[in-house]
Design a protein around this motif. Structure first.
Motif, PDB file in Angstrom:
ATOM      1  N   ILE A 173      14.422  -8.249 -11.714  1.00 51.10           N
ATOM      2  CA  ILE A 173      13.275  -8.664 -10.906  1.00 51.10           C
ATOM      3  C   ILE A 173      12.625  -7.455 -10.234  1.00 51.10           C
ATOM      4  O   ILE A 173      11.406  -7.296 -10.228  1.00 51.10           O
ATOM      5  CB  ILE A 173      13.717  -9.692  -9.845  1.00 51.10           C
ATOM      6  N   ALA A 174      13.447  -6.569  -9.673  1.00 52.88           N
ATOM      7  CA  ALA A 174      12.919  -5.364  -9.015  1.00 52.88           C
ATOM      8  C   ALA A 174      12.175  -4.486 -10.000  1.00 52.88           C
ATOM      9  O   ALA A 174      11.128  -3.914  -9.696  1.00 52.88           O
ATOM     10  CB  ALA A 174      14.062  -4.589  -8.356  1.00 52.88           C
ATOM     11  N   SER A 175      12.733  -4.377 -11.229  1.00 56.76           N
ATOM     12  CA  SER A 175      12.093  -3.554 -12.254  1.00 56.76           C
ATOM     13  C   SER A 175      10.745  -4.131 -12.648  1.00 56.76           C
ATOM     14  O   SER A 175       9.761  -3.403 -12.806  1.00 56.76           O
ATOM     15  CB  SER A 175      13.006  -3.454 -13.484  1.00 56.76           C
ATOM     16  N   ALA A 176      10.687  -5.471 -12.791  1.00 53.54           N
ATOM     17  CA  ALA A 176       9.431  -6.115 -13.155  1.00 53.54           C
ATOM     18  C   ALA A 176       8.387  -5.944 -12.063  1.00 53.54           C
ATOM     19  O   ALA A 176       7.212  -5.677 -12.321  1.00 53.54           O
ATOM     20  CB  ALA A 176       9.670  -7.597 -13.428  1.00 53.54           C
TER      21      ALA A 176
ATOM     22  N   SER B  40      -6.241  -7.887 -11.989  1.00 57.76           N
ATOM     23  CA  SER B  40      -5.450  -7.052 -11.081  1.00 57.76           C
ATOM     24  C   SER B  40      -6.136  -6.963  -9.727  1.00 57.76           C
ATOM     25  O   SER B  40      -7.365  -7.025  -9.620  1.00 57.76           O
ATOM     26  CB  SER B  40      -5.259  -5.643 -11.655  1.00 57.76           C
ATOM     27  N   ALA B  41      -5.326  -6.818  -8.682  1.00 58.94           N
ATOM     28  CA  ALA B  41      -5.836  -6.545  -7.333  1.00 58.94           C
ATOM     29  C   ALA B  41      -5.714  -5.048  -7.082  1.00 58.94           C
ATOM     30  O   ALA B  41      -4.773  -4.403  -7.541  1.00 58.94           O
ATOM     31  CB  ALA B  41      -5.031  -7.317  -6.296  1.00 58.94           C
TER      32      ALA B  41
ATOM     33  N   LYS C 145      -3.969   4.504  -2.711  1.00 59.94           N
ATOM     34  CA  LYS C 145      -4.582   3.549  -3.639  1.00 59.94           C
ATOM     35  C   LYS C 145      -3.485   2.741  -4.312  1.00 59.94           C
ATOM     36  O   LYS C 145      -2.388   3.240  -4.579  1.00 59.94           O
ATOM     37  CB  LYS C 145      -5.449   4.249  -4.679  1.00 59.94           C
ATOM     38  N   GLY C 146      -3.794   1.468  -4.544  1.00 60.20           N
ATOM     39  CA  GLY C 146      -2.793   0.586  -5.111  1.00 60.20           C
ATOM     40  C   GLY C 146      -3.382  -0.359  -6.133  1.00 60.20           C
ATOM     41  O   GLY C 146      -4.588  -0.623  -6.149  1.00 60.20           O
ATOM     42  N   ASN C 147      -2.499  -0.863  -6.974  1.00 62.48           N
ATOM     43  CA  ASN C 147      -2.891  -1.795  -8.021  1.00 62.48           C
ATOM     44  C   ASN C 147      -1.752  -2.795  -8.223  1.00 62.48           C
ATOM     45  O   ASN C 147      -0.585  -2.415  -8.290  1.00 62.48           O
ATOM     46  CB  ASN C 147      -3.169  -1.042  -9.321  1.00 62.48           C
TER      47      ASN C 147
ATOM     48  N   GLN D 209       4.687  -3.980 -12.161  1.00 62.58           N
ATOM     49  CA  GLN D 209       3.453  -4.710 -11.951  1.00 62.58           C
ATOM     50  C   GLN D 209       2.676  -4.229 -10.730  1.00 62.58           C
ATOM     51  O   GLN D 209       1.506  -4.535 -10.589  1.00 62.58           O
ATOM     52  CB  GLN D 209       3.766  -6.202 -11.807  1.00 62.58           C
ATOM     53  N   THR D 210       3.325  -3.503  -9.830  1.00 60.18           N
ATOM     54  CA  THR D 210       2.687  -3.056  -8.599  1.00 60.18           C
ATOM     55  C   THR D 210       2.894  -1.558  -8.429  1.00 60.18           C
ATOM     56  O   THR D 210       3.993  -1.052  -8.630  1.00 60.18           O
ATOM     57  CB  THR D 210       3.277  -3.788  -7.379  1.00 60.18           C
ATOM     58  N   SER D 211       1.823  -0.854  -8.057  1.00 56.41           N
ATOM     59  CA  SER D 211       1.953   0.584  -7.833  1.00 56.41           C
ATOM     60  C   SER D 211       1.078   1.002  -6.658  1.00 56.41           C
ATOM     61  O   SER D 211      -0.009   0.463  -6.458  1.00 56.41           O
ATOM     62  CB  SER D 211       1.534   1.366  -9.081  1.00 56.41           C
TER      63      SER D 211
END
Length: 340
Positions: free
Chosen positions: A14-17, A71-72, A61-63, A21-23
Motif C-alpha cells: 500500500i505504501a509503495s502504491a 491528476s491533482a 510542487k506536487g502531483n 501515485q503521489t509526489s
C-alpha cells in the motif's frame, strides 16, 4: 509470525502504491550578482542584487494520480532576496506562484496566482529569458521595468483561472482570466489573456493578446504580441513585435531582434529593441544588449551582461533585470546562478 509477515507485506504494498501515485518536489534557484547602473537622476550606483538572471526562489510542487488519467497538482513558490535574506514580491509569502488544479490528457485547469500568457511568451522568445540587463521587458510592457506607470505588472495574475492545453504535434494554447474582485465593479482590476503557439524542432512561434483594466474599470491596456525564434544549430535568431494601446492616449509599437549562440559550455546573447511611441509625446526609446552565460555544471552557471537604453523626448525607461527596475539608462551585471 506468518500473519505478521502478511500484514507487513500488505502495508508495504500500500505504501509503495501511494508513493508511486503521489509526489512532492522541493526546488529552487539562488541567484546573486554585482550590478552597476549609470545615468540615473540620483547618480550612479553599484550594488549586490538578488535574482539578476532569474528570481531567487524556493518552491514546492506536487502531483497526485486520481485515476482515469486525472491528476491533482499544486505549486507554491516563494521569492526571496539572497542579498538581504528578505522576502521578494513585496513580502507576499508565495509571491511568485501559488496555484492548485487538475490535469488530464485534455490539459490543465489551474486556480491561483499565476504567470500571464504574455509574460510566458516574452520569456520564450527573448534571448535573455526576461532576465539580465538585456531583459526584453525593459521596453516591452509586462515586466518590473516595463509598462506605463500605474499599469498592472503584466508578469502575474492574482485570482486567476488558467487553462493550458496539452501539446498537439507542437501546437499549444493558454487562456487566463483574473478576477478584479472589486465590489460593485466587475471590470476594475480585471485581467485576461490568451495565447497560441507552436514549438517543434528548431521553431518556436507565439501569438498573444492580453487586456488589463485599471483600478476603476474606466480604462484599459491592450497588448498584442507575435514573436518566435529559429535555431540553426550554430546560432538561433529571435524576433518579436508588440502593439499596445492605453492607458489614456498611450499608443506604442515595440520591435525586438536578437540572437543566441552556443560557444562550448557557454552561450552568447544579443538583442536590439526599439519602442515607437505614436502618441503626441513621441517618447521613443532604443535598447541594445550583450550577454554571456557559462555553465560550470548542470546546475550552476556564471553570467555577465551589458545594456544601454537611449531615451527620446523625455522618455525615462531604465535598464533593469529579472526582479527589479533599474535606476539608470546603462547597466552592467556579473554573477552566479545555482538551481536545486
Amino acid at each position: 509470525m506468518k500473519k505478521s509477515l502478511i500484514v507487513l507485506a500488505v502495508l508495504g504494498a500500500i505504501a509503495s502504491a501511494a508513493s508511486a501515485q503521489t509526489s512532492t518536489t522541493i526546488y529552487g534557484i539562488v541567484d546573486a550578482g554585482i550590478v552597476n547602473e549609470r545615468g540615473g537622476p540620483a547618480g550612479n550606483v553599484t550594488k549586490l542584487t538578488s535574482g539578476v538572471q532569474n528570481g531567487s526562489r524556493l518552491g514546492f510542487k506536487g502531483n497526485e494520480d486520481l485515476g482515469g488519467g486525472l491528476s491533482a497538482k499544486f505549486v507554491l513558490e516563494a521569492g526571496f532576496n539572497v542579498d538581504s535574506g528578505t522576502s521578494g514580491q513585496g513580502g507576499v509569502l508565495f509571491g511568485r506562484q501559488a496555484y492548485v488544479g487538475v490535469g488530464s490528457h485534455w490539459g490543465n485547469l489551474l486556480f491561483g496566482r499565476q504567470y500571464t500568457p504574455l509574460h510566458t511568451a516574452l520569456d520564450q522568445v527573448d534571448p535573455f529569458g526576461t532576465g539580465l540587463a538585456g531583459n526584453i521587458e525593459n521596453l516591452f510592457p509586462g515586466g518590473p521595468a516595463g509598462g506605463p506607470a500605474g499599469s498592472p505588472s503584466g508578469i502575474r495574475m492574482n485570482n486567476a483561472i488558467k487553462y493550458t492545453s496539452p501539446d498537439w504535434s507542437g501546437f499549444n494554447g493558454e487562456l487566463a482570466y483574473g478576477f478584479g474582485e472589486v465590489p460593485g465593479n466587475n471590470k476594475a482590476n480585471r485581467q485576461w489573456g490568451a495565447a497560441i503557439g507552436y514549438a517543434n524542432g528548431p521553431a518556436v512561434i507565439k501569438l498573444v493578446h492580453q487586456r488589463s483594466e485599471d483600478p476603476t474599470g474606466a480604462d484599459n491596456q491592450r497588448n498584442s504580441m507575435i514573436g518566435g525564434k529559429w535555431d540553426f544549430g550554430v546560432a538561433a535568431v529571435h524576433a518579436a513585435f508588440q502593439k499596445d494601446r492605453g492607458f489614456g492616449a498611450a499608443d506604442n509599437r515595440e520591435y525586438m531582434i536578437g540572437a543566441s549562440a552556443p560557444i562550448g559550455p557557454g552561450k552568447v546573447l544579443a538583442s536590439y529593441i526599439r519602442r515607437d511611441d505614436r502618441s503626441a509625446l513621441n517618447r521613443d526609446a532604443r535598447q541594445w544588449a550583450l550577454g554571456y552565460t557559462h555553465a560550470v555544471s548542470k546546475r550552476t552557471n556564471l553570467y555577465t551582461s551589458y545594456a544601454r537604453i537611449t531615451n527620446d523626448n523625455g522618455a525615462a525607461f531604465t535598464v533593469g533585470n529579472a526582479t527589479e527596475a533599474g535606476t539608470g539608462d546603462k547597466a552592467f551585471n556579473i554573477g552566479i546562478r545555482h538551481l536545486f
